[in-house]
Design a protein around this motif. Structure first.
Motif, PDB file in Angstrom:
ATOM      1  N   UNK A  56       0.822  -1.229   0.000  1.00 24.20           N
ATOM      2  CA  UNK A  56       0.000   0.000   0.000  1.00 24.20           C
ATOM      3  C   UNK A  56       0.844   1.260   0.000  1.00 24.20           C
ATOM      4  N   UNK A  57       2.159   1.120   0.055  1.00 24.41           N
ATOM      5  CA  UNK A  57       3.026   2.288   0.084  1.00 24.41           C
ATOM      6  C   UNK A  57       3.150   2.937  -1.283  1.00 24.41           C
ATOM      7  N   UNK A  58       2.987   2.162  -2.326  1.00 27.53           N
ATOM      8  CA  UNK A  58       3.149   2.725  -3.686  1.00 27.53           C
ATOM      9  C   UNK A  58       2.131   3.819  -3.912  1.00 27.53           C
ATOM     10  N   UNK A  83       6.116   4.274  11.639  1.00 27.90           N
ATOM     11  CA  UNK A  83       6.416   4.166  10.210  1.00 27.90           C
ATOM     12  C   UNK A  83       7.009   5.498   9.761  1.00 27.90           C
ATOM     13  N   UNK A  84       8.224   5.435   9.195  1.00 28.22           N
ATOM     14  CA  UNK A  84       8.879   6.657   8.704  1.00 28.22           C
ATOM     15  C   UNK A  84       9.251   6.465   7.248  1.00 28.22           C
ATOM     16  N   UNK A  85       9.474   7.604   6.545  1.00 28.77           N
ATOM     17  CA  UNK A  85       9.936   7.519   5.147  1.00 28.77           C
ATOM     18  C   UNK A  85      11.441   7.355   5.162  1.00 28.77           C
ATOM     19  N   UNK A  86      12.051   7.382   3.977  1.00 31.72           N
ATOM     20  CA  UNK A  86      13.477   7.121   3.879  1.00 31.72           C
ATOM     21  C   UNK A  86      14.288   8.261   4.479  1.00 31.72           C
ATOM     22  N   UNK A  87      13.638   9.420   4.669  1.00 31.68           N
ATOM     23  CA  UNK A  87      14.347  10.554   5.246  1.00 31.68           C
ATOM     24  C   UNK A  87      14.137  10.646   6.742  1.00 31.68           C
ATOM     25  N   UNK A 115      14.142  -3.601  27.092  1.00 35.15           N
ATOM     26  CA  UNK A 115      13.054  -3.834  26.130  1.00 35.15           C
ATOM     27  C   UNK A 115      13.624  -3.977  24.718  1.00 35.15           C
ATOM     28  N   UNK A 116      13.381  -5.091  24.035  1.00 39.33           N
ATOM     29  CA  UNK A 116      13.935  -5.311  22.681  1.00 39.33           C
ATOM     30  C   UNK A 116      13.302  -4.352  21.649  1.00 39.33           C
ATOM     31  N   UNK A 117      14.079  -3.965  20.649  1.00 47.07           N
ATOM     32  CA  UNK A 117      13.618  -3.132  19.546  1.00 47.07           C
ATOM     33  C   UNK A 117      13.949  -3.851  18.226  1.00 47.07           C
ATOM     34  N   UNK A 118      13.117  -3.579  17.204  1.00 50.15           N
ATOM     35  CA  UNK A 118      13.362  -4.204  15.891  1.00 50.15           C
ATOM     36  C   UNK A 118      12.850  -3.250  14.793  1.00 50.15           C
ATOM     37  N   UNK A 119      13.446  -3.298  13.614  1.00 50.45           N
ATOM     38  CA  UNK A 119      12.945  -2.500  12.481  1.00 50.45           C
ATOM     39  C   UNK A 119      13.042  -3.313  11.201  1.00 50.45           C
ATOM     40  N   UNK A 120      12.311  -2.827  10.194  1.00 52.17           N
ATOM     41  CA  UNK A 120      12.271  -3.540   8.911  1.00 52.17           C
ATOM     42  C   UNK A 120      12.060  -2.500   7.783  1.00 52.17           C
ATOM     43  N   UNK A 121      12.565  -2.802   6.611  1.00 51.08           N
ATOM     44  CA  UNK A 121      12.422  -1.913   5.456  1.00 51.08           C
ATOM     45  C   UNK A 121      11.043  -2.081   4.845  1.00 51.08           C
ATOM     46  N   UNK A 122      10.479  -0.921   4.455  1.00 49.06           N
ATOM     47  CA  UNK A 122       9.176  -0.918   3.757  1.00 49.06           C
ATOM     48  C   UNK A 122       9.461  -0.522   2.302  1.00 49.06           C
ATOM     49  N   UNK A 128      12.979   1.459  -1.954  1.00 46.87           N
ATOM     50  CA  UNK A 128      12.709   1.532  -0.511  1.00 46.87           C
ATOM     51  C   UNK A 128      11.903   2.777  -0.210  1.00 46.87           C
ATOM     52  N   UNK A 129      10.764   2.560   0.486  1.00 44.77           N
ATOM     53  CA  UNK A 129       9.845   3.668   0.748  1.00 44.77           C
ATOM     54  C   UNK A 129       9.935   4.164   2.190  1.00 44.77           C
ATOM     55  N   UNK A 130      10.521   3.389   3.109  1.00 44.70           N
ATOM     56  CA  UNK A 130      10.604   3.844   4.489  1.00 44.70           C
ATOM     57  C   UNK A 130      11.053   2.719   5.434  1.00 44.70           C
ATOM     58  N   UNK A 131      10.868   3.013   6.755  1.00 50.75           N
ATOM     59  CA  UNK A 131      11.260   2.045   7.799  1.00 50.75           C
ATOM     60  C   UNK A 131      10.088   1.825   8.767  1.00 50.75           C
ATOM     61  N   UNK A 132       9.976   0.606   9.221  1.00 51.91           N
ATOM     62  CA  UNK A 132       8.960   0.286  10.252  1.00 51.91           C
ATOM     63  C   UNK A 132       9.693  -0.092  11.542  1.00 51.91           C
ATOM     64  N   UNK A 133       9.458   0.670  12.606  1.00 50.45           N
ATOM     65  CA  UNK A 133      10.155   0.488  13.901  1.00 50.45           C
ATOM     66  C   UNK A 133       9.166  -0.082  14.930  1.00 50.45           C
ATOM     67  N   UNK A 134       9.574  -1.147  15.603  1.00 51.40           N
ATOM     68  CA  UNK A 134       8.708  -1.803  16.627  1.00 51.40           C
ATOM     69  C   UNK A 134       9.508  -1.967  17.925  1.00 51.40           C
TER      70      UNK A 134
END
Length: 658
Positions: A56-58, A83-87, A115-122, A128-134
């Motif tokens: 859905x990012x497109x 959810x952040x963009x590439x910037x 507390x553990x943290x994780x991220x993934x590319x969107x 690449x449209x952004x990053x997802x941080x959890x």
């Protein structure tokens, strides 16, 4: 501290160390596992949500993207989903404050969970449209960790309680042999020789128990040998080997001590019994037949006189027997002599003699101070006169010094006793008993009862006690004496212990037993400590009764003693059974301490050895000379009583003025 408690504490400490180690290991393991779970959960959520958002990012369909993020975030397991963009510009973000319920704050402060943290590319297509941080929420981990700690602690507490209870019972079972050994050793100190029949299976305990059993056997044998040695010594010195009665030496020492003692009764009866044709029996049928005849006569005399506790019965020589009744009224002499002659006459039917004329009986009565020689002379004259009366004859002669104050007949005596009881006409004197080591130190006072007649004439207990027992009045007399002692204030006496003579006949009176039991329980603290004295012969004849009463007395803080010890031929083993606090050696033995080497000396030494081995004090009565004191001190006698120390005096004179 007992071994049982030490083992329990040691077991508890070991269990506590074990529990602490396991508890911390369990805590750390659970903590590490939960951190791994949170880290894995955060990474999996970031990866899967990033993949879902990519399509859905497109077209920048933010409404759908936010709905997807909200659906995941609302599960409650995350602190931040962003959810952040590439910037680095935030496109959408959900944040939850850290609130942890059902977990104590101190636990949270103590256990630090990173507390553990994780991220993934969107992606948007191939770009690449952004990053997802959890970032995971630690509340679930803290709650799980707290519940695990609580469950583990409760489990260990339950296990600890079970271990302590079961271990306590187990240790008691395992240590029971030691408890039995302790009880066995204590019993040896009290001269009770208990053997452990049940041998423990534990090797070390088995050895200890077996050794204790062997030692108990040895100590028991030593005590029995000691008693047997003392008994053998006394039998050789004072017993006739054929009949088992006392011999002439025993008879003379006993009679002399009764006649010369304090408060000597001024009445009594001495009887001589002479068997007829004993020499002819020995010649015709042999000495064995003669001995059998003597034993049968002795048995009959014992049966006839057995009810009289103060009777002295002995075989004097050959076919001559002596009987002394120191407190018997003169009017009984004819009845007793006639009864003995008739009983002996019936032996003819048993065909154990060579004639139907079995024996003659001569009796001498006295109502004034008299010597043994005088009585034997009078009794011998009575024997001569008995021969003239015919076969199995008897005769009585009197040695008198009449006074108007003395009762003369049984009925008159009964009236005097009943009147004295009704009006409480009794005088109570006391004589001190002092320790051998320090004569200024009183062990106790012994109280003597006397009847006060008209004109203030005093009659000692020896004069009236036998008749009082016959008339069932002795318990009333004993009660008056005890009541008078109970009224005393121990703080005003020179000693806190007072001894009172009690007849076992009183203990046979249920009313007296009930009264004395209640009186001892309710006795005021100011009253003196009571010591109940029983004559040795009477106590042995009423062993169970006296022993039961002794337990009652001791339970209430009082004591018991045996008086006139050695007067009868009771076995020394009775001491172990009765356990009196002391025994008083009869004055007949004390009176014989004139030479350094004599049988009385050896007997007293043996008695002291046996008595001291079971923690019984030995007191010598009738001490009148320093020579006797020196010998008694060498024999380890504990205390003395007699004219050398002090004569009996009114107990009221011994009470200090408050």
């Amino acid at each position: 501290m007992t071994l049982f408690r030490q083992l329990i504490i040691f077991t508890f400490v070991l269990f506590l160390v074990l529990f602490t180690g396991i508890w911390f290991a369990k805590l750390e393991t659970t903590r590490a596992f939960l951190l791994d779970q949170l880290e894995s959960h955060a990474q999996d959520t970031a990866t899967s949500l990033a993949l879902s958002v990519t399509q859905h990012m497109t077209d920048r369909e933010m409404v759908i993207i936010e709905s997807m993020i909200n659906a995941v975030f609302d599960r409650g397991y995350y602190m931040v989903v962003r959810l952040t963009d590439v910037h680095g510009e935030v496109l959408t973000e959900r944040v939850m404050d850290v609130t942890i319920e059902s977990v104590p704050p101190w636990f949270i402060r103590w256990i630090d969970l990173e507390t553990p943290e994780a991220d993934a590319h969107v992606m948007a297509g191939w770009h690449q449209a952004g990053f997802l941080y959890v970032k995971s929420h630690p509340g679930y981990a803290y709650k799980t960790l707290w519940q695990s700690v609580v469950r583990t602690t409760l489990l260990f507490l339950v296990c600890g309680a079970v271990v302590l209870i079961a271990g306590g019972f187990g240790l008691r079972l395992l240590l029971r042999p030691l408890v039995m050994v302790e009880r066995q050793a204590d019993a040896i100190c009290r001269k009770n020789y208990e053997i452990q029949e049940s041998i423990p299976w534990t090797k070390e305990f088995r050895r200890v128990v077996e050794v204790m059993n062997r030692m108990t056997y040895k100590v028991k044998e030593m005590f029995e040998e000691q008693v047997a040695q003392a008994e053998s010594l006394r039998e050789r010195a004072y017993t006739d080997p054929v009949t088992g009665l006392g011999n002439r030496r025993y008879f003379e020492s006993q009679v002399t001590s009764r006649l010369d003692g304090p408060d000597t009764p001024t009445k009594g009866i001495l009887l001589l019994v002479k068997l007829n044709d004993l020499d002819r029996l020995n010649k015709d049928k042999g000495f064995q037949a003669g001995d059998d005849f003597l034993r049968r006569v002795a048995q009959l005399l014992q049966q006839t006189m057995g009810q009289n506790a103060s009777c002295v019965l002995a075989r004097l020589s050959g076919g001559d027997f002596g009987i002394f009744l120191p407190d018997a009224p003169a009017f009984d002499a004819a009845t007793i002599a006639k009864h003995i002659a008739a009983d002996l006459g019936r032996l003819a039917a048993e065909e154990i003699s060579v004639t139907d004329n079995i024996a003659y009986v001569g009796a001498a009565t006295y109502t004034a101070s008299v010597s043994l020689g005088r009585m034997l002379s009078e009794a011998d004259l009575a024997l001569s006169m008995a021969r003239q009366t015919g076969p199995n004859g008897w005769n009585v002669r009197s040695i008198t010094e009449e006074t108007d104050a003395m009762p003369l007949g049984q009925q008159k005596w009964k009236e005097v006793l009943e009147q004295s009881l009704a009006e409480r006409k009794f005088s109570h004197d006391a004589q001190p008993v002092v320790t051998m080591s320090d004569r200024n130190k009183l062990l106790h006072l012994e109280v003597f009862s006397r009847i006060v007649l008209e004109g203030n004439q005093l009659l000692s207990a020896g004069v009236f006690m036998s008749l009082a027992e016959r008339l069932s009045l002795v318990s009333s007399i004993d009660r008056i004496a005890i009541e008078e002692v109970m009224k005393l204030d121990r703080s005003l006496l020179p000693t806190e212990s007072v001894a009172v003579n009690v007849s076992p006949a009183s203990l046979q009176d249920e009313a007296f037993r009930a009264w004395i039991t209640l009186a001892l329980k309710n006795l005021p603290k100011s009253a003196p400590r009571l010591i109940f004295e029983f004559s040795e012969y009477s106590a042995v004849q009423n062993l169970e009764l006296v022993r039961d009463f002794s337990r009652i007395a001791r339970d209430n803080g009082h004591a018991t003693g045996l008086d006139h010890y050695g007067q009868s031929f009771s076995n020394l083993g009775y001491l172990k059974s009765m356990r009196p606090d002391y025994v008083k050696i009869d004055r007949a033995y004390t009176g014989e301490l004139k030479e350094r080497d004599n049988d009385s000396r050896f007997y007293i030494a043996s008695l002291c050895s046996v008595a001291h081995s079971i923690d019984v004090l030995v007191i010598a009565e009738g001490v009148e000379t320093e020579q006797q004191v020196q010998v008694l001190k060498e024999l380890n006698v504990d205390a003395i009583q007699g004219y050398l120390v002090a004569r009996p005096s009114p107990i009221r004179d011994m009470v200090r003025k408050s």
